[in-house]
Structures are given as structure tokens and as C-alpha cells.
Design an enzyme around this catalytic site. Structure first.
Site, PDB file in Angstrom:
ATOM      1  N   GLU A  96     -78.797  60.539  44.124  1.00  0.00           N
ATOM      2  CA  GLU A  96     -78.697  62.001  44.192  1.00  0.00           C
ATOM      3  C   GLU A  96     -79.767  62.686  43.339  1.00  0.00           C
ATOM      4  O   GLU A  96     -79.516  63.631  42.604  1.00  0.00           O
ATOM      5  CB  GLU A  96     -77.284  62.449  43.804  1.00  0.00           C
ATOM      6  N   SER A 153     -67.700  57.738  41.270  1.00  0.00           N
ATOM      7  CA  SER A 153     -68.490  57.875  42.497  1.00  0.00           C
ATOM      8  C   SER A 153     -67.590  58.047  43.706  1.00  0.00           C
ATOM      9  O   SER A 153     -67.879  58.867  44.596  1.00  0.00           O
ATOM     10  CB  SER A 153     -69.394  56.654  42.696  1.00  0.00           C
ATOM     11  N   ARG A 174     -67.072  43.703  12.650  1.00  0.00           N
ATOM     12  CA  ARG A 174     -67.987  42.559  12.551  1.00  0.00           C
ATOM     13  C   ARG A 174     -68.556  42.472  11.133  1.00  0.00           C
ATOM     14  O   ARG A 174     -69.180  43.429  10.648  1.00  0.00           O
ATOM     15  CB  ARG A 174     -69.120  42.715  13.576  1.00  0.00           C
ATOM     16  N   ILE A 222     -74.838  53.967  51.108  1.00  0.00           N
ATOM     17  CA  ILE A 222     -73.757  54.907  51.379  1.00  0.00           C
ATOM     18  C   ILE A 222     -72.485  54.468  50.643  1.00  0.00           C
ATOM     19  O   ILE A 222     -71.839  53.479  51.019  1.00  0.00           O
ATOM     20  CB  ILE A 222     -73.479  55.009  52.894  1.00  0.00           C
ATOM     21  N   PHE A 264     -70.829  59.866  53.074  1.00  0.00           N
ATOM     22  CA  PHE A 264     -71.856  60.895  53.278  1.00  0.00           C
ATOM     23  C   PHE A 264     -73.143  60.221  53.706  1.00  0.00           C
ATOM     24  O   PHE A 264     -73.737  59.452  52.937  1.00  0.00           O
ATOM     25  CB  PHE A 264     -72.039  61.657  51.966  1.00  0.00           C
TER      26      PHE A 264
END
Length: 387
Positions: A367, A95, A272, A167, A133
Site C-alpha cells: 500500500e 491486515s 538477563r 492479494i 481487494f
């Protein structure tokens, strides 16, 4: 020869030598620098800002922009691979790079003046100037046209008032690309950290993207000089054009998160022992692992073709929506299944699936929510806008 478990269709054979080199370089960075610290960063709610100079040195900031501005000048597929390998580490790291590259450097390059490009882009590529942004608002969400932040002309300057929410990078940013309503439509402004009346407040108590800085921005009669206005775009097509660039990277990023989860689930299930045999020997677990590999393979092929379309100048926003919808859904489902395979151990951040699952709750939302992207595809099919 045995197939690679995370690349069943040999997608790497579709990549150029430069693209392979980019992927391998960022993969090493993720393995050596991100993975050893990212679990603790997530637990502590701390963004590892010490990695910024190294990311800049590798050319990961603004990687697709021209070399004349201090950037790497890489193609779209290479940028996608950067996002994939960074998000294999953590969505917060990807990000940071996405916002810096696609949401801050790109609009300065695409919508700014040559003076603005020369002033800001080299330092941003070098990690000396960090951007954020400012589009989303508290009341706006998926409806960016419902923008309350405004800018009015005052002599040679602009006066900005309003607030922005959710933001990324807000409190570590030196500049903010802020979109505001004007008498002549929505316009973008480069707001510098030191401007009077401009402030950022970090958002706490997050259960997602904890290794990322998320903020609210406040603008109270902020005076911005005309030379900080982005003059070459007006209207929503400006910020939406930036989002298309960023969403393209997001289509690649979740593949990395999904691969990390499959890797851990596969290794854990082999080690496992339950009822005298490895968990991986059961049909139930093999069905889950096979489905993860199927979905990752589909997403990989989707992104390579999308990248080729972007490099050819043929990519359409609807194609980006389809890939973001598909790949975010793919990754969050795989993270949850991997957590289940790990059983009780899967709820700790000593293992990556729960961290990726929590992060992907944000990635699938920001977004453009999953629903928004579904409706974008639906509009393309029917010709009817259902928003």
C-alpha cells in the site's frame, strides 16, 4: 508518579471514554486470543480463521461504517486503536481486518448502490462473507495505472480478464473487489468466488506475514453481472480512495508491533544477567530502549492528530503518507533493535521481535512503499511530481 513506559506522554488522556473502551476491549482480545497462538500460526504458515467470528462479534470488521449496515459506527481514532492493538498481536491479524474493512467494505459503501450495501455489508460485518481487494498486478507494483486487467461489456454483463498479485485474504475470500480497465476508465467490480473462470492461488514460501493468507487472483473470461459493478466512481481515484482508508489504519498498526517489541526487550534486558548485572543496567541498552520509547511516543502523537483530522473531514492523503512512512520505519527499526537486545534468543519465534521484523518488511512495502510515500511528501513540498 512513574510514567507508563509505553505511553510516556499519557496519550490515553487524549482519548474519549468510548475510544478507551475500544482500545481496552481489543487489547484483551489480543492478549487472550491472539498472543497464545500467533507464534505457532506464524511457524505453521497458518491464518487463524477461527478468530474471525470473535472479531466480528466485537465489531472490528467495518467498524467505522454506519450501524444501519450492521457495523459499529465508530470514529476514525477508534478504528486506529483497533489496528494498533491487533498489530500488537501480529501484522497478519491487522491486515485481515484492514482489507475486510477499508479495502472491501468501504468501496461497497462509498462507491456501491444501496442494494449492494444491503446485500453485502451486514454479512461482511458479521464475518459471514470475507472480501479481498484486487488492484496490484504482477507487472504493476507501485504503478497501478499500468493495469492490464480489463473488463468489456457483453450485453447486460461484463467479461473480465487479467491477474492480480499479492492479494491478502485471496484464498479465504467469498468476494473480490476487482479493479479493471474499461472503455470508460478504471472501474470496480464485485467478483464472487463461484463465478466461472475466477480462481485464487495461495502464495507459499513466504518469510513475512506467514499468519496471513496471500494469493494471486486469475480472471479468465469471468462473466460479472451489471449489478455487481460499483457505479459511483471511475478512474484511479476509486482504488486510491480505498488505499487512503487502509493506509490510515496502517499508520496506527505498527505502533502496536513496536510496543510489543519494546515490552519484550525491556523485560528481557532486566532479567538477563551478564557480567554480574542486568543487561538493562548498561548505558548501551538504556540508550536503545530510550530511543524506542521516543520514537513510539512521536508516532502515537502523530496518529492521534491524524485521527482527529480524519474525524473532522480534514485529513489529506499526504498526511497519511507522512504517517505511514514515519511509523513503519519507526516500527521496523525498533523490531530489529529489540531482536539485537535479545541476542541469540531473538532469532526464535518464541519471542516476538523477529516475527514483527519480518512482518514489517511487508507492511513497509505494501500500500505504498516507503519511497513512494517519501515522494508524495516531496511533491507536496515542491509542487513537482518526481514519480
Amino acid at each position: 508518579m512513574a510514567l507508563h513506559p509505553y505511553d510516556l506522554y499519557d496519550v490515553r488522556s487524549l482519548l474519549s471514554e468510548e475510544e478507551l473502551a475500544v482500545q481496552d476491549t481489543v487489547a484483551r482480545f489480543t492478549d487472550e486470543r491472539v498472543l497464545p497462538i500467533i507464534g505457532d500460526c506464524f511457524d505453521e504458515g497458518r491464518f487463524p480463521s477461527e478468530l474471525i467470528p470473535e472479531m466480528a462479534e466485537l465489531g472490528l470488521l467495518g467498524s467505522s461504517l454506519p450501524e444501519e449496515y450492521g457495523c459499529a459506527g465508530l470514529n476514525a481514532v477508534s478504528y486506529g486503536l483497533i489496528c494498533q492493538e491487533l498489530e500488537r498481536g501480529d501484522s497478519g491479524i491487522r491486515s485481515f481486518a484492514s482489507v475486510q474493512s477499508s479495502l472491501c467494505m468501504y468501496p461497497i459503501f462509498a462507491y456501491g448502490t444501496e442494494d449492494q450495501r444491503k446485500r453485502w455489508l451486514p454479512d461482511m460485518a458479521a464475518g459471514k462473507v470475507i472480501g479481498c481487494f484486487g488492484l496490484t498486478e504482477p507487472q504493476g507494483g507501485s504503478d497501478p495505472a499500468n493495469m492490464k486487467t480489463n473488463a468489456r461489456k457483453d450485453g447486460a454483463d461484463w467479461i473480465l480478464n487479467g491477474a492480480k498479485m499479492w492479494i491478502t485474504n485471496g484464498n479465504v475470500a467469498d468476494i473480490a473487489i476487482v479493479w479493471a480497465q474499461t472503455d470508460d476508465g478504471i472501474q470496480g467490480f464485485i467478483v464472487e468466488k463461484g463465478f466461472s473462470g475466477f480462481s485464487a492461488q495461495e502464495i507459499k514460501h513466504k518469510m513475512s506475514l506467514r499468519a496471513s493468507v496471500t494469493s494471486a487472483l486469475y480472471l479468465d473470461d469471468v462473466r460479472v453481472p451489471e449489478e455487481n459493478r460499483l457505479p459511483n466512481v471511475k478512474g484511479l481515484k476509486g482504488p486510491l480512495g480505498c488505499l487512503t482508508q487502509a493506509r490510515y489504519g496502517i499508520t496506527w498498526g505498527p505502533i502496536g508491533a513496536a510496543i510489543a517489541c519494546l515490552d519484550e526487550a525491556l523485560n528481557y534486558s532486566k532479567e538477563r544477567i551478564l557480567f554480574g548485572k542486568p543487561v538493562a543496567s548498561t548505558q548501551a541498552v538504556q540508550l536503545k530502549l530510550a530511543d524506542m520509547a521516543r520514537r513510539i511516543t512521536s508516532a502515537q502523537l502523530l496518529c492521534v492528530q491524524l485521527g482527529r483530522l480524519k474525524d473532522a473531514g480534514k485529513m489529506q492523503p499526504t498526511q497519511v503518507s507522512l504517517a505511514k512512512w514515519n511509523n513503519c520505519r519507526m516500527a521496523i527499526d525498533i523490531a530489529r533493535e529489540a531482536r539485537d537486545i535479545l541476542g541469540g534468543a531473538g532469532i526464535t519465534t518464541e519471542h516476538c521481535p523477529i516475527r514483527h521484523a519480518l512482518n514489517l518488511e511487508s507492511v513497509i512495502t505494501y500500500e505504498g512503499t516507503e519511497t513512494v510515500h517519501q515522494l508524495v511528501v516531496g511533491r507536496e513540498l515542491t509542487g513537482i511530481n518526481a514519480f
